[in-house]
Design an enzyme around this catalytic site. Structure first.
Site, PDB file in Angstrom:
ATOM      1  N   VAL A  96       0.833  -1.197   0.000  1.00  0.00           N
ATOM      2  CA  VAL A  96       0.000   0.000   0.000  1.00  0.00           C
ATOM      3  C   VAL A  96       0.873   1.254   0.000  1.00  0.00           C
ATOM      4  CG1 VAL A  96      -2.059  -1.091   0.937  1.00  0.00           C
ATOM      5  CG2 VAL A  96      -0.295  -0.333   2.507  1.00  0.00           C
ATOM      6  N   HIS A 112      -4.245  -4.233  -2.957  1.00  0.00           N
ATOM      7  CA  HIS A 112      -4.688  -4.019  -1.572  1.00  0.00           C
ATOM      8  C   HIS A 112      -4.882  -2.548  -1.237  1.00  0.00           C
ATOM      9  CE1 HIS A 112      -2.996  -8.224  -0.270  1.00  0.00           C
ATOM     10  NE2 HIS A 112      -4.134  -8.304  -0.915  1.00  0.00           N
ATOM     11  N   CYS A 120     -14.267   7.708   0.478  1.00  0.00           N
ATOM     12  CA  CYS A 120     -15.515   8.135   1.112  1.00  0.00           C
ATOM     13  C   CYS A 120     -16.536   7.029   0.907  1.00  0.00           C
ATOM     14  CB  CYS A 120     -16.025   9.434   0.500  1.00  0.00           C
ATOM     15  SG  CYS A 120     -17.659   9.870   1.175  1.00  0.00           S
ATOM     16  N   CYS A 123     -20.095   8.581  -0.751  1.00  0.00           N
ATOM     17  CA  CYS A 123     -20.234   8.858  -2.199  1.00  0.00           C
ATOM     18  C   CYS A 123     -19.334   7.956  -3.042  1.00  0.00           C
ATOM     19  CB  CYS A 123     -19.990  10.330  -2.506  1.00  0.00           C
ATOM     20  SG  CYS A 123     -18.270  10.862  -2.314  1.00  0.00           S
ATOM     21  N   CYS A 142     -18.672  15.199  -1.225  1.00  0.00           N
ATOM     22  CA  CYS A 142     -20.069  15.174  -0.736  1.00  0.00           C
ATOM     23  C   CYS A 142     -20.219  15.841   0.635  1.00  0.00           C
ATOM     24  CB  CYS A 142     -20.606  13.740  -0.706  1.00  0.00           C
ATOM     25  SG  CYS A 142     -19.947  12.739   0.645  1.00  0.00           S
ATOM     26  N   SER A 180       5.477 -13.436   1.318  1.00  0.00           N
ATOM     27  CA  SER A 180       5.593 -14.674   2.095  1.00  0.00           C
ATOM     28  C   SER A 180       4.688 -15.786   1.570  1.00  0.00           C
ATOM     29  CB  SER A 180       5.233 -14.390   3.551  1.00  0.00           C
ATOM     30  OG  SER A 180       3.904 -13.913   3.622  1.00  0.00           O
TER      31      SER A 180
HETATM   32  P1  NAD Z   1       4.900 -10.508   4.481  1.00  0.00           P
HETATM   33  O1  NAD Z   1       5.361  -9.561   5.527  1.00  0.00           O
HETATM   34  O2  NAD Z   1       3.972 -11.587   4.848  1.00  0.00           O
HETATM   35  O3  NAD Z   1       6.194 -11.209   3.853  1.00  0.00           O
HETATM   36  C1  NAD Z   1       7.325 -10.483   3.448  1.00  0.00           C
HETATM   37  C2  NAD Z   1       8.258 -11.418   2.689  1.00  0.00           C
HETATM   38  O4  NAD Z   1       9.344 -10.633   2.227  1.00  0.00           O
HETATM   39  C3  NAD Z   1       8.855 -12.557   3.559  1.00  0.00           C
HETATM   40  O5  NAD Z   1       8.778 -13.776   2.823  1.00  0.00           O
HETATM   41  C4  NAD Z   1      10.308 -12.136   3.750  1.00  0.00           C
HETATM   42  O6  NAD Z   1      11.191 -13.237   3.777  1.00  0.00           O
HETATM   43  C5  NAD Z   1      10.559 -11.315   2.499  1.00  0.00           C
HETATM   44  N1  NAD Z   1      11.588 -10.284   2.673  1.00  0.00           N
HETATM   45  C6  NAD Z   1      11.878  -9.571   3.794  1.00  0.00           C
HETATM   46  N2  NAD Z   1      12.881  -8.726   3.539  1.00  0.00           N
HETATM   47  C7  NAD Z   1      13.243  -8.915   2.240  1.00  0.00           C
HETATM   48  C8  NAD Z   1      14.222  -8.346   1.387  1.00  0.00           C
HETATM   49  N3  NAD Z   1      15.064  -7.399   1.817  1.00  0.00           N
HETATM   50  N4  NAD Z   1      14.302  -8.780   0.109  1.00  0.00           N
HETATM   51  C9  NAD Z   1      13.471  -9.754  -0.346  1.00  0.00           C
HETATM   52  N5  NAD Z   1      12.532 -10.324   0.416  1.00  0.00           N
HETATM   53  C10 NAD Z   1      12.412  -9.912   1.685  1.00  0.00           C
HETATM   54  O7  NAD Z   1       4.316  -9.617   3.327  1.00  0.00           O
HETATM   55  P2  NAD Z   1       3.332  -9.954   2.097  1.00  0.00           P
HETATM   56  O8  NAD Z   1       3.621 -11.320   1.575  1.00  0.00           O
HETATM   57  O9  NAD Z   1       3.398  -8.787   1.204  1.00  0.00           O
HETATM   58  O10 NAD Z   1       1.857 -10.075   2.682  1.00  0.00           O
HETATM   59  C11 NAD Z   1       1.338  -9.457   3.749  1.00  0.00           C
HETATM   60  C12 NAD Z   1       0.514  -8.193   3.545  1.00  0.00           C
HETATM   61  O11 NAD Z   1       1.334  -7.173   4.060  1.00  0.00           O
HETATM   62  C13 NAD Z   1       0.108  -7.684   2.217  1.00  0.00           C
HETATM   63  O12 NAD Z   1      -1.255  -7.731   2.139  1.00  0.00           O
HETATM   64  C14 NAD Z   1       0.531  -6.178   2.198  1.00  0.00           C
HETATM   65  O13 NAD Z   1      -0.576  -5.386   1.848  1.00  0.00           O
HETATM   66  C15 NAD Z   1       0.863  -5.903   3.631  1.00  0.00           C
HETATM   67  N6  NAD Z   1       1.968  -4.987   3.933  1.00  0.00           N
HETATM   68  C16 NAD Z   1       2.371  -4.029   3.044  1.00  0.00           C
HETATM   69  C17 NAD Z   1       3.456  -3.201   3.343  1.00  0.00           C
HETATM   70  C18 NAD Z   1       3.854  -2.126   2.359  1.00  0.00           C
HETATM   71  O14 NAD Z   1       3.003  -1.547   1.711  1.00  0.00           O
HETATM   72  N7  NAD Z   1       5.144  -1.859   2.211  1.00  0.00           N
HETATM   73  C19 NAD Z   1       4.145  -3.380   4.540  1.00  0.00           C
HETATM   74  C20 NAD Z   1       3.687  -4.372   5.452  1.00  0.00           C
HETATM   75  C21 NAD Z   1       2.598  -5.164   5.132  1.00  0.00           C
END
Ligand code: NAD
Length: 235
Positions: A96, A112, A120, A123, A142, A180
């Site tokens: 995000v 996501h 909103c 609206c 709105c 992950s």
């Molecule tokens: P997750 O936290 O579940 O997994 C992160 C993955 O990234 C892990 O497998 C980890 O081993 C790997 N990782 C960590 N550091 C790394 C690096 N330097 N290089 C490569 N890989 C690395 O995150 P996800 O799978 O994206 O799912 C969880 C949810 O987390 C999503 O829905 C997302 O919207 C949300 N989220 C988003 C943010 C963001 O916008 N930056 C931050 C936190 C969570």
């Protein structure tokens, strides 16, 4: 994995791991938001109904924090690939934050939602939003008082799934970066890609939950292995 001529249509899925080296915590990292808040308390529609101020404060903090961060070489490499790739390409991010677009990526779907938008619910208009939502400000269109973060919470439907599945249906290469494999439906994309005959590659710090479904796994920090892969593909 090889060369540009071998592939025409690429779908890339990114997750929190691609932004980790920009200083944005992943879901499960030490000090990450799981540490301080249970997901049920901040990332579900029920939590928002129960305690809107807690949820708004939490997202206000995250919204402010990401604006201090910068894209890293992995975001920059994907933006370079997006600009250079003349066939179909789609980056689907679960993130995000706005680091892909700040690096210059254009063909991008935020499945996501986005921290820097407010929705909103009266609206149904989404507004660019950089400041806090805690003060229950009125919708600029709105005037109602029903703005919430434009972030898909657990139990809600991710955005633009039709477009994503259509792209997966045509992909001959599916690449998953820094995710992950724990959060569905994104975690299921690799299965779709394999069933439809695409080559699959994961780039992650460690093996993801669906790792066995990938034809190839490359392990290492995204800032190193993503630029390497992009260089190979464009060579
Ligand atoms: P997750 O936290 O579940 O997994 C992160 C993955 O990234 C892990 O497998 C980890 O081993 C790997 N990782 C960590 N550091 C790394 C690096 N330097 N290089 C490569 N890989 C690395 O995150 P996800 O799978 O994206 O799912 C969880 C949810 O987390 C999503 O829905 C997302 O919207 C949300 N989220 C988003 C943010 C963001 O916008 N930056 C931050 C936190 C969570």
């Amino acid at each position: 994995m090889a060369a540009m001529g071998q592939y025409r249509n690429i779908v890339i899925l990114t997750g929190a791991g691609i932004s980790a080296e920009s200083g944005i915590d992943t879901f499960r990292s030490a000090g990450g938001w799981w540490e301080n808040h249970r997901v049920e308390d901040v990332a579900t529609p029920e939590a928002f109904a129960r305690d809107p101020r807690l949820v708004q404060r939490f997202y206000d903090m995250r919204r402010a924090a990401i604006q201090e961060k910068l894209p890293n070489p992995a975001h920059e490499a994907l933006a370079r690939l997006d600009a250079a790739w003349t066939s179909k390409l789609l980056i689907v991010t679960q993130n995000v934050d706005d680091l892909h677009e700040r690096a210059g990526a254009r063909r991008l779907i935020h499945m996501h939602g986005e921290h820097l938008k407010a929705w909103c619910t009266l609206c149904d208009i989404r507004h660019p939003w950089r400041g806090p939502l805690l003060d229950n400000l009125p919708c600029p269109v709105c005037g109602g008082h029903a703005l919430r973060p434009d972030v898909v919470w657990f139990g809600e439907m991710p955005y633009r799934m039709g477009e994503i599945y259509a792209a997966l249906g045509k992909a001959d290469l599916f690449v998953s970066i820094g995710t992950s494999g724990a959060v569905y439906p994104a975690a299921g994309f690799v299965q779709n890609a394999v069933e439809l005959g695409a080559r699959t590659l994961e780039l992650n710090l460690e093996r993801s939950q669906g790792s066995r479904l990938f034809h190839e796994s490359r392990l290492g920090p995204a800032s190193v292995i993503v630029p390497q892969w992009v260089d190979e593909l464009l060579a």
